[in-house]
Write a protein that holds these residues in place. Structure first.
Motif, PDB file in Angstrom:
ATOM      1  N   PHE A   1      24.880  19.817  83.659  1.00 39.74           N
ATOM      2  CA  PHE A   1      24.607  19.173  82.361  1.00 39.74           C
ATOM      3  C   PHE A   1      23.101  19.034  82.156  1.00 39.74           C
ATOM      4  O   PHE A   1      22.554  19.441  81.134  1.00 39.74           O
ATOM      5  CB  PHE A   1      25.303  17.812  82.279  1.00 39.74           C
ATOM      6  CG  PHE A   1      24.800  16.960  81.144  1.00 39.74           C
ATOM      7  CD1 PHE A   1      25.256  17.169  79.849  1.00 39.74           C
ATOM      8  CD2 PHE A   1      23.844  15.967  81.359  1.00 39.74           C
ATOM      9  CE1 PHE A   1      24.773  16.412  78.792  1.00 39.74           C
ATOM     10  CE2 PHE A   1      23.351  15.216  80.313  1.00 39.74           C
ATOM     11  CZ  PHE A   1      23.820  15.427  79.020  1.00 39.74           C
TER      12      PHE A   1
ATOM     13  N   HIS B   1      27.706  13.981  83.731  1.00 41.34           N
ATOM     14  CA  HIS B   1      26.258  13.937  83.933  1.00 41.34           C
ATOM     15  C   HIS B   1      25.879  14.628  85.242  1.00 41.34           C
ATOM     16  O   HIS B   1      25.002  14.157  85.965  1.00 41.34           O
ATOM     17  CB  HIS B   1      25.746  12.488  83.899  1.00 41.34           C
ATOM     18  CG  HIS B   1      25.763  11.883  82.534  1.00 41.34           C
ATOM     19  ND1 HIS B   1      26.393  10.703  82.233  1.00 41.34           N
ATOM     20  CD2 HIS B   1      25.231  12.317  81.363  1.00 41.34           C
ATOM     21  CE1 HIS B   1      26.258  10.437  80.938  1.00 41.34           C
ATOM     22  NE2 HIS B   1      25.559  11.395  80.386  1.00 41.34           N
TER      23      HIS B   1
ATOM     24  N   HIS C   1      27.128  17.801  76.137  1.00 44.77           N
ATOM     25  CA  HIS C   1      28.395  17.281  76.678  1.00 44.77           C
ATOM     26  C   HIS C   1      29.596  18.092  76.191  1.00 44.77           C
ATOM     27  O   HIS C   1      30.657  18.049  76.797  1.00 44.77           O
ATOM     28  CB  HIS C   1      28.589  15.816  76.296  1.00 44.77           C
ATOM     29  CG  HIS C   1      27.897  14.862  77.228  1.00 44.77           C
ATOM     30  ND1 HIS C   1      27.868  15.029  78.585  1.00 44.77           N
ATOM     31  CD2 HIS C   1      27.239  13.702  76.974  1.00 44.77           C
ATOM     32  CE1 HIS C   1      27.190  14.027  79.134  1.00 44.77           C
ATOM     33  NE2 HIS C   1      26.795  13.211  78.178  1.00 44.77           N
TER      34      HIS C   1
ATOM     35  N   HIS D   1      21.671  15.800  73.770  1.00 50.45           N
ATOM     36  CA  HIS D   1      22.414  15.232  74.908  1.00 50.45           C
ATOM     37  C   HIS D   1      23.920  15.325  74.640  1.00 50.45           C
ATOM     38  O   HIS D   1      24.672  15.833  75.463  1.00 50.45           O
ATOM     39  CB  HIS D   1      21.969  13.777  75.108  1.00 50.45           C
ATOM     40  CG  HIS D   1      22.616  13.081  76.262  1.00 50.45           C
ATOM     41  ND1 HIS D   1      21.900  12.562  77.324  1.00 50.45           N
ATOM     42  CD2 HIS D   1      23.918  12.821  76.539  1.00 50.45           C
ATOM     43  CE1 HIS D   1      22.740  12.022  78.192  1.00 50.45           C
ATOM     44  NE2 HIS D   1      23.971  12.149  77.741  1.00 50.45           N
TER      45      HIS D   1
HETATM   46 ZN    ZN Z   1      25.740  11.523  78.428  1.00 54.80          ZN
END
Ligand code: ZN
Length: 236
Positions: A205, A201, A195, A191
């Motif tokens: 992504f 988000h 980024h 995750h």
């Molecule tokens: Zn995040």
């Protein structure tokens, strides 16, 4: 003038233990039950203890079930920690040893200080070191796979965030992630690595994350549902 029951210091007694916080930014009194710190009352800079305690009494109907639920979770965490502590999906039995000050793993056991007061800090130090050892190679692999770069890996003691990615490329991960199943650590590493490419988000992504971790929803849901209980296992 109304009369109120007076406590030992001559002020109204609080119905239950709480932490008082003063905040310059607070405009009014707020009460919350924090999973790690318990009942917290925040009052404005000029607020008084009497006002805080009045708010506690007025809100007791809201507070009581939340404090009871937290105490229940703490009790369950203490019970399960007495049997052993989770480590990436396994349970490591705790074996107290006289004279020991640091934690050492021996197969499926953790040799820990006999002194309960030392044990928490020693376990935190061990888990912290393991978090770095487990996370670093995973992060290297993730970053290489997506063709991104990071500047630094920080292992944090954050209680409310499992991970974060700064604009300068620093990846921060909570050491408590190694208390969770391995898929959760993998998920948070990926995750944050994603980024580095998409610092938001948005759909791009999630698409990138899904490409590399197709079943990411499962560990994500696990952390949301059980994360608070993990945080209670080793009281810092
Ligand atoms: Zn995040």
């Amino acid at each position: 003038m109304s009369q109120q029951a007076a406590g030992p210091q001559g002020r109204p007694s609080a119905p239950r233990p709480y932490t008082l916080r003063r905040s310059r930014r607070a405009r009014r009194i707020t009460v919350r039950v924090d999973p790690d710190r318990g009942l917290i009352v925040t009052i404005p800079a000029r607020g008084t203890v009497a006002e805080a305690e009045r708010a506690l009494r007025e809100l007791d109907g809201w507070i009581a079930p939340r404090v009871a639920a937290l105490e229940d979770r703490r009790r369950r965490a203490a019970d399960s920690a007495a049997l052993g502590l989770p480590y990436l999906g396994r349970v490591l039995e705790l074996r107290p040893e006289p004279g020991r000050s640091r934690v050492r793993r021996d197969g499926d056991a953790l040799l820990v200080p006999e002194d309960a007061a030392q044990r928490g800090a020693a376990l935190t130090a061990w888990y912290r070191a393991r978090a770095r050892a487990e996370a670093a190679p995973r992060l290297e692999a993730a970053v290489a796979a997506i063709g991104a770069r990071y500047s630094r890996l920080r292992i944090t003691d954050t209680r409310t965030r499992w991970g974060s990615c700064s604009s300068t490329g620093t990846i921060s991960l909570s050491w408590r992630l190694v208390l969770a199943p391995e898929a959760c650590l993998d998920y948070v590493v990926w995750h944050e690595a994603c980024h580095l490419v998409h610092p938001h988000h948005g759909p791009t992504f999630w698409a990138l994350l899904q490409e590399h971790v197709p079943d990411y929803r499962e560990p994500s849901a696990w952390l949301r549902a059980r994360g608070t209980d993990l945080r209670l296992l080793i009281p810092a």
